[in-house]
Design an enzyme around this catalytic site. Structure first.
Site, mmCIF file in Angstrom:
data_model
loop_
_atom_site.group_PDB
_atom_site.id
_atom_site.type_symbol
_atom_site.label_atom_id
_atom_site.label_comp_id
_atom_site.label_asym_id
_atom_site.label_seq_id
_atom_site.Cartn_x
_atom_site.Cartn_y
_atom_site.Cartn_z
ATOM 1 N N ASP A 182 39.875 39.534 -18.381
ATOM 2 C CA ASP A 182 39.830 40.855 -18.690
ATOM 3 C C ASP A 182 39.381 41.237 -17.079
ATOM 4 O OD1 ASP A 182 39.014 43.623 -18.811
ATOM 5 O OD2 ASP A 182 38.941 43.457 -20.865
ATOM 6 N N HIS A 183 40.164 41.834 -16.209
ATOM 7 C CA HIS A 183 40.053 42.002 -14.923
ATOM 8 C C HIS A 183 38.891 42.979 -14.610
ATOM 9 C CE1 HIS A 183 42.804 45.100 -14.698
ATOM 10 N NE2 HIS A 183 42.509 45.604 -13.560
ATOM 11 N N HIS A 245 39.727 46.691 -21.683
ATOM 12 C CA HIS A 245 38.636 47.032 -20.368
ATOM 13 C C HIS A 245 37.681 48.262 -20.713
ATOM 14 C CE1 HIS A 245 42.156 45.190 -18.427
ATOM 15 N NE2 HIS A 245 42.764 46.193 -18.232
HETATM 16 C C1 BG6 Z 1 46.007 46.663 -16.405
HETATM 17 C C2 BG6 Z 1 46.968 47.518 -17.381
HETATM 18 O O1 BG6 Z 1 45.318 45.652 -17.361
HETATM 19 O O2 BG6 Z 1 45.206 47.539 -15.724
HETATM 20 C C3 BG6 Z 1 47.602 48.563 -16.419
HETATM 21 O O3 BG6 Z 1 48.032 46.669 -17.753
HETATM 22 C C4 BG6 Z 1 46.740 49.266 -15.316
HETATM 23 O O4 BG6 Z 1 48.541 49.523 -17.226
HETATM 24 C C5 BG6 Z 1 45.854 48.453 -14.940
HETATM 25 O O5 BG6 Z 1 47.317 50.110 -14.517
HETATM 26 C C6 BG6 Z 1 44.614 49.191 -14.273
HETATM 27 O O6 BG6 Z 1 43.766 48.349 -13.711
HETATM 28 P P1 BG6 Z 1 43.017 49.082 -12.350
HETATM 29 O O7 BG6 Z 1 42.071 47.814 -11.798
HETATM 30 O O8 BG6 Z 1 43.861 49.481 -11.352
HETATM 31 O O9 BG6 Z 1 42.302 49.994 -12.953
#
Ligand code: BG6
Length: 507
Positions: A182-183, A245
C-alpha cells in the site's frame, strides 16, 4: 544502514506501466544511494517477446524519463547490465520452468544464493495464479535461500475475493513471506504520523475523545482517470483509495502505541483499529456515505471532460470518482468521535492531509466562536508541501483582547539536505531487508474489506441511493458537507473551487 542480502528481484508484469514509471527508476535510486547488495539482479517477466538487450534499453529510457535523479549515463548503463528478461505465459504451468532455469543461471552470475523476491505487478486476475505456479515449481522453498512475494494493490475486489486470494497465496507462501503493498504507508509523512504521536510527550495525552472533536482525512487529486478508465470503471474511489490508502492512514492516526516498533506489534495495533470500526449497515449507507462523479466543466477557460466522456468509461457509468464517509471507532480512546474521510479525482488541487480538530474551549473568554474558526487544528500534510501545521488563537497586539488565528508551520522543505525517499523506494528496500512493518497484513486487509463491503453492496442493490455530479475542479458534491452534523463546521478546504459552473446535479 542495513544492506540487503544478495538476491534477484523478479518482476511479473515487466512490460507494464508501473515497472517503467516506478519500480525500475526507484530501484535505481537505491543503487545511487549504495543500498543494493553487491550481488543483485532484476529479472523482468512478461508475455511480450523481447531480448535482454532490448528490455535493458527500455528500462534505461524509463529511468531517464521517470527517475527523479539525473546521474551520469554511464551509471545507468552499469545498472541496466544486471537487468534480464524472460518471456512466459503466466497462465502456463510449464512456462515457469523457464523462470526456474533462468534463476539458476543468474544465481551463478550474481551469487544470489537462491534469494528471490517475486513482485506481482500484473493484472489482479493473475495474483492467485502466479504464486500457485511458483509454489508448484518449488520457487517458494526456503530451505536454501529466502523467497518473498510482493503483491500490488488492489488486493481483492471485495471481502470474498480478498479472503479467497489470501487463502490461495497462503497455500504456498507463509504470511511473513507475503508483502501486500500500500504505497501510502511508504510515504515519509505517513510514517511521521507515528513519530509525531509516539516520539513526543505533548500530543499523546490529548489524542483521545476527551480533547479531540473529530478527525478528517482527505486525499484529493486534481487529475482525472488519465487513460485508466477501463480499470477505474471496475473500481471507483471507494475501492481505489478509501479501502486501502485512507483506511491505512486512519489506522496510524487511531492506533494505540505498539509495544515495540516490530512489524507484528505495529500491525496488531492497526488491525485492532479496523476491527473496532463501527459497521455501516446497508440502511445507513445513504446517510453516512456520499458518492459523486465529476462532470464536464471549464477550468480557467479550458474545457474539462466529464468522467463519462473519458476513454473506456460507460457513458451511463455509476462509478464514483468521489467518496466521503463518516464513521466511528468503537473503543475507549475514540468512542463518540466522528471520523470523516474523503477522496476524489478532478478536485481543485492535489492534497492529502489529516486534520485533527481539537475541542473548543468550554467557554469563550476572549473571542466568539466565529472568530475562532479554524483554530485548534493540527494539520498533518502528507503531500505535497509535506509538513505539519498547528493552528491556534493568539492575542492581537494592542489594547483589548482580540484573538486571531495563527499558524505554526513546519515544512519538510525547510530541512536542508533532507532527501525524502519515494514510497516505492522505501517499501522495496524494506522488503529486501525483510521488514514488513509498512506492508498490509492479510487479516488487516480483510478487516478493511469487511467495513467497506456493505457500502458496495448497498450501492449495488439500492437504486435509491444517489450519486451526485460535481463539476470537475470543485471539491466534490456539496452534499458531502451534510455528513458533518454541526452546521458551523465544514471540511477543510485548502483552496477554492476552480470551476464556477455550480451545476451540481443528481446523476
Ligand atoms: C493509486 C490509485 O493507488 O493511488 C490511483 O490507484 C491514485 O488512482 C494514486 O491516483 C494516488 O497516489 P498518490 O501517491 O499520487 O497520492
Amino acid at each position: 544502514m542495513i544492506i540487503p542480502d544478495n538476491h534477484i528481484l523478479v518482476i511479473f508484469g515487466a512490460s507494464g506501466d508501473l515497472t517503467k514509471r516506478k519500480l525500475i527508476p526507484e530501484v535505481f535510486n537505491l543503487k545511487l544511494q549504495n543500498l543494493l547488495p553487491k550481488g543483485f539482479a532484476i529479472l523482468g517477466v512478461s508475455r511480450t517477446e523481447i531480448s535482454d538487450e532490448d528490455f535493458r534499453q527500455e528500462m534505461k529510457s524509463a529511468i531517464k524519463k521517470f527517475g527523479n535523479n539525473k546521474p551520469d549515463e554511464s551509471i545507468i548503463d552499469e545498472f541496466v547490465k544486471s537487468i534480464y528478461y524472460t518471456s512466459i505465459n503466466t497462465k502456463e504451468f510449464d512456462d515457469y520452468k523457464k523462470i526456474k532455469d533462468r534463476l539458476i543461471q543468474l544465481d551463478k552470475i550474481h551469487n544470489s544464493n537462491e534469494n528471490y523476491i517475486f513482485y506481482l505487478s500484473t493484472p489482479p486476475s493473475l495474483y492467485g495464479i502466479i504464486p500457485r505456479n511458483l509454489g508448484k515449481h518449488g520457487l517458494n522453498d526456503q530451505s536454501v535461500g529466502w523467497k518473498k512475494l510482493i503483491v500490488e494493490k488492489p488486493f481483492g475486489y471485495n471481502l470474498k475475493s480478498a479472503v479467497e486470494l489470501n487463502k490461495i497465496i497462503k497455500e504456498y507462501f507463509l504470511e511473513d513471506q507475503i508483502y501486500r503493498i500500500d504505497h501510502y504507508l511508504g510515504k515519509e509523512t505517513v510514517q511521521n504520523v507515528l513519530v509525531t504521536r509516539f516520539a513526543n510527550g505533548i500530543f499523546e495525552p490529548l489524542w483521545n475523545r476527551n480533547y479531540i472533536h473529530h478527525i478528517e482525512v482527505t486525499s484529493a487529486e486534481s487529475i482525472g482517470v488519465e487513460g485508466r478508465g477501463g480499470y477505474y470503471e471496475g473500481s471507483g474511489a471507494l475501492r481505489d483509495m478509501i479501502q486501502n490508502h485512507l483506511l491505512q492512514l486512519v489506522g496510524l492516526v487511531a492506533m494505540e502505541a505498539p509495544s515495540s516498533f516490530d512489524s507484528n506489534a505495529v500491525r496488531n495495533e492497526t488491525l485492532k483499529v479496523f476491527e473496532s470500526l463501527r459497521p455501516i449497515n446497508k440502511e445507513n449507507v445513504a446517510e453516512q456515505v456520499i458518492r459523486g462523479q465529476y462532470i464536464s466543466s471549464k477550468i480557467k477557460g479550458e474545457e474539462i471532460k466529464g468522467y463519462r466522456e473519458e476513454e473506456g468509461v460507460n457513458p451511463e457509468s455509476k462509478t464514483e470518482t468521489f467518496a466521503a464517509v463518516k464513521f466511528y471507532i468503537d473503543n475507549w480512546r475514540w468512542g463518540g468521535v466522528p471520523f470523516y474521510i474523503r477522496s476524489g479525482k478532478r478536485l481543485p488541487t492535489r492534497v492529502s492531509e489529516i486534520v485533527v480538530h481539537f475541542k473548543e474551549t468550554p467557554h469563550y473568554l476572549f473571542a466568539k466562536r466565529n472568530q475562532m474558526e479554524g483554530c485548534n487544528q493540527l494539520v498533518i500534510r502528507i503531500q505535497p508541501d509535506e509538513g505539519i501545521l498547528l493552528k491556534f488563537g493568539m492575542k492581537v497586539p494592542g489594547a483589548g483582547f482580540k484573538v486571531q488565528n495563527v499558524n505554526m508551520d513546519f515544512h519538510y522543505s525547510d530541512l536542508s539536505n533532507a532527501y525524502i525517499p519515494t514510497a516505492y523506494e522505501r517499501l522495496i528496500l524494506d522488503c529486501m531487508i525483510g521488514d514488513s512493518t509498512l506492508y498490509a497484513r492479510g487479516d488487516a486487509v480483510e478487516a478493511a474489506w469487511k467495513f467497506i463491503d456493505p457500502i458496495l453492496q448497498a450501492w449495488e442493490e439500492d437504486k435509491s441511493i444517489k450519486i451526485f455530479g460535481y463539476p470537475a475542479g470543485t471539491w466534490g458534491p456539496e452534499k458531502a458537507d451534510d455528513l458533518i452534523e454541526e452546521g458551523y463546521i465544514t471540511w477543510r478546504y485548502p483552496c477554492k473551487n476552480l470551476s464556477d459552473d455550480g451545476n451540481y446535479c443528481e446523476l
